[in-house]
Design an enzyme around this catalytic site. Structure first.
Site, PDB file in Angstrom:
ATOM      1  N   ASP A 188       0.865  -1.189   0.000  1.00  0.00           N
ATOM      2  CA  ASP A 188       0.000   0.000   0.000  1.00  0.00           C
ATOM      3  C   ASP A 188       0.896   1.231   0.000  1.00  0.00           C
ATOM      4  OD1 ASP A 188      -1.728   2.206   0.946  1.00  0.00           O
ATOM      5  OD2 ASP A 188      -3.195   0.616   1.280  1.00  0.00           O
ATOM      6  N   ILE A 189       0.580   2.169  -0.879  1.00  0.00           N
ATOM      7  CA  ILE A 189       1.422   3.351  -1.052  1.00  0.00           C
ATOM      8  C   ILE A 189       1.238   4.360   0.097  1.00  0.00           C
ATOM      9  CG2 ILE A 189      -0.127   4.801  -2.444  1.00  0.00           C
ATOM     10  CD1 ILE A 189       3.485   4.042  -3.366  1.00  0.00           C
ATOM     11  N   HIS A 216     -10.141  -5.782  -2.451  1.00  0.00           N
ATOM     12  CA  HIS A 216      -8.786  -5.970  -1.933  1.00  0.00           C
ATOM     13  C   HIS A 216      -8.817  -6.219  -0.438  1.00  0.00           C
ATOM     14  CE1 HIS A 216      -9.733  -1.651  -2.007  1.00  0.00           C
ATOM     15  NE2 HIS A 216      -9.028  -1.542  -0.882  1.00  0.00           N
ATOM     16  N   HIS A 230      -6.534  -5.756   3.013  1.00  0.00           N
ATOM     17  CA  HIS A 230      -5.381  -5.088   3.629  1.00  0.00           C
ATOM     18  C   HIS A 230      -4.728  -6.058   4.622  1.00  0.00           C
ATOM     19  CE1 HIS A 230      -6.433  -0.770   2.626  1.00  0.00           C
ATOM     20  NE2 HIS A 230      -7.628  -1.294   2.500  1.00  0.00           N
TER      21      HIS A 230
HETATM   22  P1  AMP Z   1      -9.869   1.317   0.464  1.00  0.00           P
HETATM   23  O1  AMP Z   1     -10.479   1.208  -0.918  1.00  0.00           O
HETATM   24  O2  AMP Z   1     -10.645   2.240   1.356  1.00  0.00           O
HETATM   25  O3  AMP Z   1      -9.654  -0.046   1.089  1.00  0.00           O
HETATM   26  O4  AMP Z   1      -8.441   1.994   0.315  1.00  0.00           O
HETATM   27  C1  AMP Z   1      -7.634   1.785  -0.822  1.00  0.00           C
HETATM   28  C2  AMP Z   1      -6.197   1.651  -0.437  1.00  0.00           C
HETATM   29  O5  AMP Z   1      -5.448   1.594  -1.636  1.00  0.00           O
HETATM   30  C3  AMP Z   1      -5.628   2.805   0.398  1.00  0.00           C
HETATM   31  O6  AMP Z   1      -5.025   2.280   1.578  1.00  0.00           O
HETATM   32  C4  AMP Z   1      -4.606   3.453  -0.537  1.00  0.00           C
HETATM   33  O7  AMP Z   1      -3.471   3.934   0.138  1.00  0.00           O
HETATM   34  C5  AMP Z   1      -4.255   2.310  -1.461  1.00  0.00           C
HETATM   35  N1  AMP Z   1      -3.801   2.738  -2.784  1.00  0.00           N
HETATM   36  C6  AMP Z   1      -4.432   3.590  -3.630  1.00  0.00           C
HETATM   37  N2  AMP Z   1      -3.726   3.739  -4.773  1.00  0.00           N
HETATM   38  C7  AMP Z   1      -2.625   2.960  -4.634  1.00  0.00           C
HETATM   39  C8  AMP Z   1      -1.495   2.683  -5.478  1.00  0.00           C
HETATM   40  N3  AMP Z   1      -1.358   3.246  -6.677  1.00  0.00           N
HETATM   41  N4  AMP Z   1      -0.545   1.836  -5.007  1.00  0.00           N
HETATM   42  C9  AMP Z   1      -0.663   1.262  -3.797  1.00  0.00           C
HETATM   43  N5  AMP Z   1      -1.712   1.482  -2.962  1.00  0.00           N
HETATM   44  C10 AMP Z   1      -2.668   2.321  -3.374  1.00  0.00           C
END
Ligand code: AMP
Length: 130
Positions: free
Chosen positions: A29-30, A93, A95
């Site tokens: 996660d970025i 996804h 986490h």
């Molecule tokens: P959520 O949809 O609420 O579970 O959150 C989406 C997650 O994706 C967040 O923790 C972001 O930091 C992560 N995220 C979004 N874009 C990217 C990316 N390009 N690379 C890695 N993680 C990402």
């Protein structure tokens, strides 16, 4: 248009890749809650995790288990917390977050910032423990 995660899977957007198989893909996660915070996604683009068919959902969780055990070996922590949020990116996804207490899995916490080098090293050490 493809989701940002689909574009990562397709190699159109860079990521700190951890692992992939025929059905699943894992990357850091970025905006991590903690060092080693990893996302595990199905390659099939489905928004809501409970819309995945049972077979793919099972494969996703079994793949997550392998990744979680590698994170646990790579990053000092009490255990790996698991969360499904999905409010930001419409591509299912999971986490996986190294945690030392309940508050470490609070998504309202400020996100950690790491250099590109640290992200690369973190991904490499997790990969080495797979
Ligand atoms: P959520 O949809 O609420 O579970 O959150 C989406 C997650 O994706 C967040 O923790 C972001 O930091 C992560 N995220 C979004 N874009 C990217 C990316 N390009 N690379 C890695 N993680 C990402």
């Amino acid at each position: 248009m493809a989701s940002i995660f689909k574009r990562i899977i397709n190699g159109e957007i860079p990521c700190y890749k951890i692992a992939e198989d025929d059905n699943c893909f894992a990357f850091l996660d970025i905006n991590p809650l903690n060092q080693g915070h990893t996302l595990v996604v199905p390659k099939q683009e489905v928004d809501y995790i409970y819309d995945l068919d049972d077979e793919l959902l099972s494969k996703l969780f079994l793949f997550s288990k392998k990744v979680a055990l590698a994170i646990e070996k790579a990053i000092p922590c009490e255990r790996i917390g698991v969360a499904v949020i999905g409010l930001e990116v419409p591509h299912a996804h999971i986490h996986l977050c190294p945690i030392n207490g309940m508050s470490d899995l609070n998504f309202a916490n400020p996100k950690k910032q790491f250099s590109k080098e640290t992200f690369e090293e973190t991904a490499a050490i997790i990969r080495a423990n797979l």
